[in-house]
Write a protein that holds these residues in place. Structure first.
Motif, PDB file in Angstrom:
ATOM      1  N   SER A  12      -0.394   0.004 -45.254  1.00  0.00           N
ATOM      2  CA  SER A  12      -1.411   0.582 -46.119  1.00  0.00           C
ATOM      3  C   SER A  12      -2.572  -0.398 -46.168  1.00  0.00           C
ATOM      4  N   ALA A  13      -3.791   0.118 -46.171  1.00  0.00           N
ATOM      5  CA  ALA A  13      -4.965  -0.745 -46.265  1.00  0.00           C
ATOM      6  C   ALA A  13      -6.110   0.015 -46.902  1.00  0.00           C
ATOM      7  N   GLU A  14      -6.974  -0.735 -47.576  1.00  0.00           N
ATOM      8  CA  GLU A  14      -8.200  -0.164 -48.125  1.00  0.00           C
ATOM      9  C   GLU A  14      -9.344  -0.617 -47.225  1.00  0.00           C
ATOM     10  N   THR A  48     -23.564   3.227 -53.538  1.00  0.00           N
ATOM     11  CA  THR A  48     -24.327   2.135 -52.911  1.00  0.00           C
ATOM     12  C   THR A  48     -24.559   2.357 -51.419  1.00  0.00           C
ATOM     13  N   GLY A  49     -24.157   3.528 -50.899  1.00  0.00           N
ATOM     14  CA  GLY A  49     -24.440   3.840 -49.502  1.00  0.00           C
ATOM     15  C   GLY A  49     -23.354   3.463 -48.513  1.00  0.00           C
ATOM     16  N   THR A  50     -22.205   3.034 -49.029  1.00  0.00           N
ATOM     17  CA  THR A  50     -21.091   2.707 -48.136  1.00  0.00           C
ATOM     18  C   THR A  50     -20.054   3.838 -48.184  1.00  0.00           C
ATOM     19  N   ILE A  51     -19.023   3.682 -47.377  1.00  0.00           N
ATOM     20  CA  ILE A  51     -17.883   4.610 -47.384  1.00  0.00           C
ATOM     21  C   ILE A  51     -16.657   3.781 -47.750  1.00  0.00           C
ATOM     22  N   VAL A  52     -15.872   4.245 -48.700  1.00  0.00           N
ATOM     23  CA  VAL A  52     -14.638   3.543 -49.050  1.00  0.00           C
ATOM     24  C   VAL A  52     -13.461   4.490 -48.881  1.00  0.00           C
ATOM     25  N   GLY A  53     -12.286   3.893 -48.714  1.00  0.00           N
ATOM     26  CA  GLY A  53     -11.104   4.727 -48.592  1.00  0.00           C
ATOM     27  C   GLY A  53      -9.835   3.913 -48.545  1.00  0.00           C
ATOM     28  N   LYS A  54      -8.740   4.634 -48.461  1.00  0.00           N
ATOM     29  CA  LYS A  54      -7.422   4.025 -48.356  1.00  0.00           C
ATOM     30  C   LYS A  54      -6.651   4.805 -47.313  1.00  0.00           C
ATOM     31  N   MET A  55      -5.942   4.092 -46.468  1.00  0.00           N
ATOM     32  CA  MET A  55      -5.170   4.762 -45.418  1.00  0.00           C
ATOM     33  C   MET A  55      -3.774   4.180 -45.325  1.00  0.00           C
ATOM     34  N   GLN A  56      -2.826   5.049 -44.988  1.00  0.00           N
ATOM     35  CA  GLN A  56      -1.438   4.639 -44.840  1.00  0.00           C
ATOM     36  C   GLN A  56      -0.832   5.358 -43.651  1.00  0.00           C
ATOM     37  N   GLY A  57      -0.087   4.619 -42.864  1.00  0.00           N
ATOM     38  CA  GLY A  57       0.564   5.240 -41.723  1.00  0.00           C
ATOM     39  C   GLY A  57       1.241   4.203 -40.856  1.00  0.00           C
ATOM     40  N   GLU A  58       1.740   4.657 -39.710  1.00  0.00           N
ATOM     41  CA  GLU A  58       2.396   3.746 -38.781  1.00  0.00           C
ATOM     42  C   GLU A  58       1.370   2.750 -38.271  1.00  0.00           C
ATOM     43  N   GLU A  63      -4.014   0.789 -36.656  1.00  0.00           N
ATOM     44  CA  GLU A  63      -4.833  -0.078 -35.805  1.00  0.00           C
ATOM     45  C   GLU A  63      -5.887   0.738 -35.061  1.00  0.00           C
ATOM     46  N   GLN A  64      -5.540   1.974 -34.649  1.00  0.00           N
ATOM     47  CA  GLN A  64      -6.528   2.854 -34.015  1.00  0.00           C
ATOM     48  C   GLN A  64      -7.649   3.184 -35.005  1.00  0.00           C
ATOM     49  N   MET A  65      -7.269   3.444 -36.254  1.00  0.00           N
ATOM     50  CA  MET A  65      -8.259   3.764 -37.291  1.00  0.00           C
ATOM     51  C   MET A  65      -9.151   2.562 -37.580  1.00  0.00           C
ATOM     52  N   VAL A  66      -8.556   1.368 -37.631  1.00  0.00           N
ATOM     53  CA  VAL A  66      -9.319   0.136 -37.864  1.00  0.00           C
ATOM     54  C   VAL A  66     -10.403   0.018 -36.793  1.00  0.00           C
ATOM     55  N   ASP A  67     -10.017   0.283 -35.563  1.00  0.00           N
ATOM     56  CA  ASP A  67     -10.948   0.213 -34.444  1.00  0.00           C
ATOM     57  C   ASP A  67     -12.060   1.250 -34.611  1.00  0.00           C
ATOM     58  N   CYS A  82     -17.089  -3.371 -41.198  1.00  0.00           N
ATOM     59  CA  CYS A  82     -16.083  -2.705 -42.021  1.00  0.00           C
ATOM     60  C   CYS A  82     -15.155  -3.775 -42.565  1.00  0.00           C
ATOM     61  N   ASP A  83     -15.003  -3.804 -43.884  1.00  0.00           N
ATOM     62  CA  ASP A  83     -14.107  -4.762 -44.532  1.00  0.00           C
ATOM     63  C   ASP A  83     -12.790  -4.064 -44.853  1.00  0.00           C
ATOM     64  N   PHE A  84     -11.700  -4.775 -44.619  1.00  0.00           N
ATOM     65  CA  PHE A  84     -10.375  -4.241 -44.929  1.00  0.00           C
ATOM     66  C   PHE A  84      -9.697  -5.163 -45.934  1.00  0.00           C
ATOM     67  N   GLY A  85      -8.920  -4.579 -46.833  1.00  0.00           N
ATOM     68  CA  GLY A  85      -8.238  -5.389 -47.832  1.00  0.00           C
ATOM     69  C   GLY A  85      -6.980  -4.726 -48.335  1.00  0.00           C
ATOM     70  N   ASN A  86      -6.260  -5.447 -49.177  1.00  0.00           N
ATOM     71  CA  ASN A  86      -5.019  -4.965 -49.791  1.00  0.00           C
ATOM     72  C   ASN A  86      -4.027  -4.420 -48.766  1.00  0.00           C
ATOM     73  N   TRP A  87      -3.849  -5.171 -47.677  1.00  0.00           N
ATOM     74  CA  TRP A  87      -2.853  -4.781 -46.670  1.00  0.00           C
ATOM     75  C   TRP A  87      -1.461  -4.905 -47.268  1.00  0.00           C
ATOM     76  N   GLU A  88      -0.627  -3.900 -47.061  1.00  0.00           N
ATOM     77  CA  GLU A  88       0.766  -4.013 -47.494  1.00  0.00           C
ATOM     78  C   GLU A  88       1.667  -3.148 -46.634  1.00  0.00           C
TER      79      GLU A  88
END
Length: 102
Positions: A12-14, A48-58, A63-67, A82-88
């Motif tokens: 999971s990552a934001e 503020t003009g950005t896009i935020v979200g949360k994703m969970q999966g295999e 990693e494909q989504m990160v790319d 693109c900043d990523f955080g709260n990896w679990e």
């Protein structure tokens, strides 16, 4: 038991995408690709003009989504970063499907 029998790790990552990412159907493309990959979560535009979200999966799918979030984006978008955080790691996906929030 072989490696192929072990279920792929669920991660999971934001994320927050910066650049010209609003008004170019970024959230729609993000949702469509996530559904195609079987990723759960949500995405939305910020004030503020950005896009935020949360994703969970295999992990390989995430990693494909990160790319995609870091380099590709929707046609017409221009991603600065693109900043990523709260990896679990999760036992299972908490989200069913992927939604656009408002």
């Amino acid at each position: 038991m072989g490696v192929q029998d072990v279920p792929a790790a669920i991660v999971s990552a934001e994320f927050e995408v910066f650049g010209q990412v609003q008004g170019v159907y970024f959230t729609k493309y993000c949702r469509d690709l996530s559904l195609q990959l079987g990723i759960g979560g949500w995405v939305k535009n910020t004030k503020t003009g950005t896009i935020v979200g949360k994703m969970q999966g295999e992990r390989p799918k995430i990693e494909q989504m990160v790319d995609w979030l870091s380099k590709t984006g929707s046609p017409g978008s221009k991603i600065d970063r693109c900043d990523f955080g709260n990896w679990e790691y999760l036992a299972r996906q908490e989200f069913r499907g992927f939604s656009i929030r408002f």
